[in-house]
Design an enzyme around this catalytic site. Structure first.
Site, PDB file in Angstrom:
ATOM      1  N   ASN A  10       0.872  -1.176   0.000  1.00 34.55           N
ATOM      2  CA  ASN A  10       0.000   0.000   0.000  1.00 34.55           C
ATOM      3  C   ASN A  10       0.908   1.224   0.000  1.00 34.55           C
ATOM      4  O   ASN A  10       1.500   1.567   1.023  1.00 34.55           O
ATOM      5  CB  ASN A  10      -0.894  -0.036   1.244  1.00 34.55           C
ATOM      6  N   HIS A  24     -12.810   2.714  -0.295  1.00 40.35           N
ATOM      7  CA  HIS A  24     -12.768   1.769   0.836  1.00 40.35           C
ATOM      8  C   HIS A  24     -13.545   0.498   0.473  1.00 40.35           C
ATOM      9  O   HIS A  24     -14.008  -0.226   1.353  1.00 40.35           O
ATOM     10  CB  HIS A  24     -13.410   2.345   2.120  1.00 40.35           C
ATOM     11  N   ARG A  31      -2.631  -2.210  -3.403  1.00 39.91           N
ATOM     12  CA  ARG A  31      -3.847  -1.406  -3.223  1.00 39.91           C
ATOM     13  C   ARG A  31      -3.775  -0.218  -4.174  1.00 39.91           C
ATOM     14  O   ARG A  31      -2.808   0.549  -4.163  1.00 39.91           O
ATOM     15  CB  ARG A  31      -3.925  -0.900  -1.789  1.00 39.91           C
ATOM     16  N   GLU A  40      -7.921  -5.182   5.275  1.00 37.64           N
ATOM     17  CA  GLU A  40      -7.803  -4.929   3.832  1.00 37.64           C
ATOM     18  C   GLU A  40      -6.640  -5.713   3.232  1.00 37.64           C
ATOM     19  O   GLU A  40      -6.711  -6.147   2.086  1.00 37.64           O
ATOM     20  CB  GLU A  40      -7.627  -3.426   3.584  1.00 37.64           C
ATOM     21  N   ARG A  92     -10.391  15.592   6.147  1.00 32.90           N
ATOM     22  CA  ARG A  92     -11.230  15.921   4.985  1.00 32.90           C
ATOM     23  C   ARG A  92     -12.614  16.373   5.431  1.00 32.90           C
ATOM     24  O   ARG A  92     -13.169  15.832   6.390  1.00 32.90           O
ATOM     25  CB  ARG A  92     -11.389  14.698   4.081  1.00 32.90           C
TER      26      ARG A  92
END
Ligand code: ADP
Length: 393
Positions: free
Chosen positions: A7, A176, A87, A378, A235
């Site tokens: 990742n 996601h 990813r 993940e 964010r």
């Protein structure tokens, strides 16, 4: 099979060795502060942790140092790794399945950077350096957007001029996805039931909600980019787009400045100065009004999405909390679902207070909707997707 899961972010690379069949994780690594005067490489092997602090000029050097440290610890990736799973944040309209990377695929992922300027370029860089280090095994890209590719048009379409939307690929993609898919599947496994109507709340630094009917997402909170939806660490989530025009005209901010404001200086951090949830809670306990307001805005938005998705689904079996905040912050779970007994949702305070790294029910036995905490993974999901694709070739 051992899959190396990578990742790669703008200034860090995380990786993990995963056995997809039984789900065990071997070595885990983190290369961070790439490009700064002092970077850090941390390796976590079962029973052995090592760390190096040194200048890491770029991603290639960072990965090289980490792999050398692994070799010193007796792990030869060239011998053990059978595939690498990467990813990748944005697959656009092009990629909605795990895809074996060749030069053409890499170029296409790079071309999607206009949709995800903060994410796809470092993902591409990570793939490039890993392919150079491990050229003899297949590299697979697993996309964060893929799970949401089939969203109903009513949920994925923005109400703007259709020609402009088509020309610029403007639709709600969702992110996601690997986590929402994994968690919703874990829920069904854990409860031993299938075909459930679920709301999955992935609350980490980034945060997103999804409404899932019998394994298929029918709505999600992130949109064209991972900026839309819930309040996040840095964010904004949903805002009136008029704010962008107002800032452009009145504050003379250019597009990069507004991008930076909404992606890095908004959310919890923007409202309180702090984006880490644990630190935020400490500030609230200490009487900090800005921190308390930031928390209230966060919870208010979360409840709005829960309400919207209950109506979207029309019927609800499960609400699942996951990721750093969702798995750990019991107060957030309690506040997100407070006073919803009338809707058949009731949390058991004792169950909710229990900590743990495994899936667990936190609703009362009488709650019509089962509320769960389900740790996301993940890396394992990416390893399994990679393994499945490579094995089927
Ligand atoms: P990322 O999106 O970077 O993968 P994570 O899923 O790891 O993020 O979530 C990070 C967030 O989880 C941080 O805001 C962190 O403070 C929060 N978090 C982690 N542990 C706890 C805890 N025990 N209580 C409250 N928040 C926590």
């Amino acid at each position: 099979m051992t899959v190396l899961v990578v990742n790669s972010g703008s200034s860090s690379i995380k990786f993990q060795l995963v056995e997809p069949e039984d789900g065990t994780a071997g070595a885990t690594g983190l290369v961070e502060q790439i490009g700064e005067t002092e970077g850090r490489v941390v390796l976590d092997l079962p029973g052995d942790e090592s760390e190096k602090r040194l200048e890491i000029p770029d991603h290639a050097k960072g990965l090289q140092i980490a792999f050398d440290m692994l070799a010193d610890a007796g792990v030869d990736l060239h011998d053990s790794v059978t595939a690498v799973g990467h990813r990748v944040v944005h697959g656009g309209e092009v990629f909605y399945r795990p895809t074996v990377v060749d030069d053409a695929v890499l170029k296409q992922i790079d071309e999607l950077s206009s949709l995800a300027p903060l994410h796809n370029p470092p993902n591409v860089l990570g793939i490039e350096v890993a392919r150079r280090q491990l050229p003899d095994v297949p590299h697979v890209a697993v996309f964060d957007t893929a799970f949401f590719h089939g969203l109903p048009a009513a949920a994925s379409t923005y109400a703007i001029d259709r020609d402009t939307a088509r020309q610029y690929g403007i639709r709600r993609y969702g992110f996601h996805g690997t986590s929402h898919e994994y968690v919703s599947q874990q829920v069904e496994k854990f409860l031993g039931r299938e075909g459930l109507d679920q709301i999955v709340l992935h609350l980490g630094n980034g945060a997103s909600a999804s409404a899932i009917r019998a394994g298929e997402p029918i709505d999600t909170s992130m949109g064209l980019t991972p900026l839309e939806g819930l309040v996040m660490g840095t964010r904004s989530g949903d805002i009136d787009p008029g704010i962008v025009m107002h800032l452009r005209r009145s504050a003379d901010m250019d597009v990069d400045a507004i991008d930076e404001l909404l992606n890095r200086r908004s959310g919890l951090k923007g409202m309180s100065g702090i984006n880490d949830f644990r630190a935020l809670q400490q500030r609230i306990d200490g009487g900090d009004g800005d921190a308390a307001l930031a928390y209230d805005v966060y919870i208010h938005r979360l409840r709005k999405y829960i309400g919207a998705y209950m109506v979207d689904l029309g019927h609800l079996d499960v609400i699942a909390f996951t990721a750093g905040v969702g798995e750990n912050a019991s107060q957030v779970r309690a506040d997100a679902l407070a006073n919803l007994q009338g809707f058949g949702i009731e949390i058991d305070p004792e169950r909710n207070a229990q900590r743990g790294k495994v899936a667990r029910v936190i609703s009362t036995d009488g709650s019509a909707v089962t509320v769960l905490v389900v740790p996301t993974n993940e890396e394992l999901a990416i390893a399994r997707a990679t393994d499945a694709l490579v094995s089927s070739r």
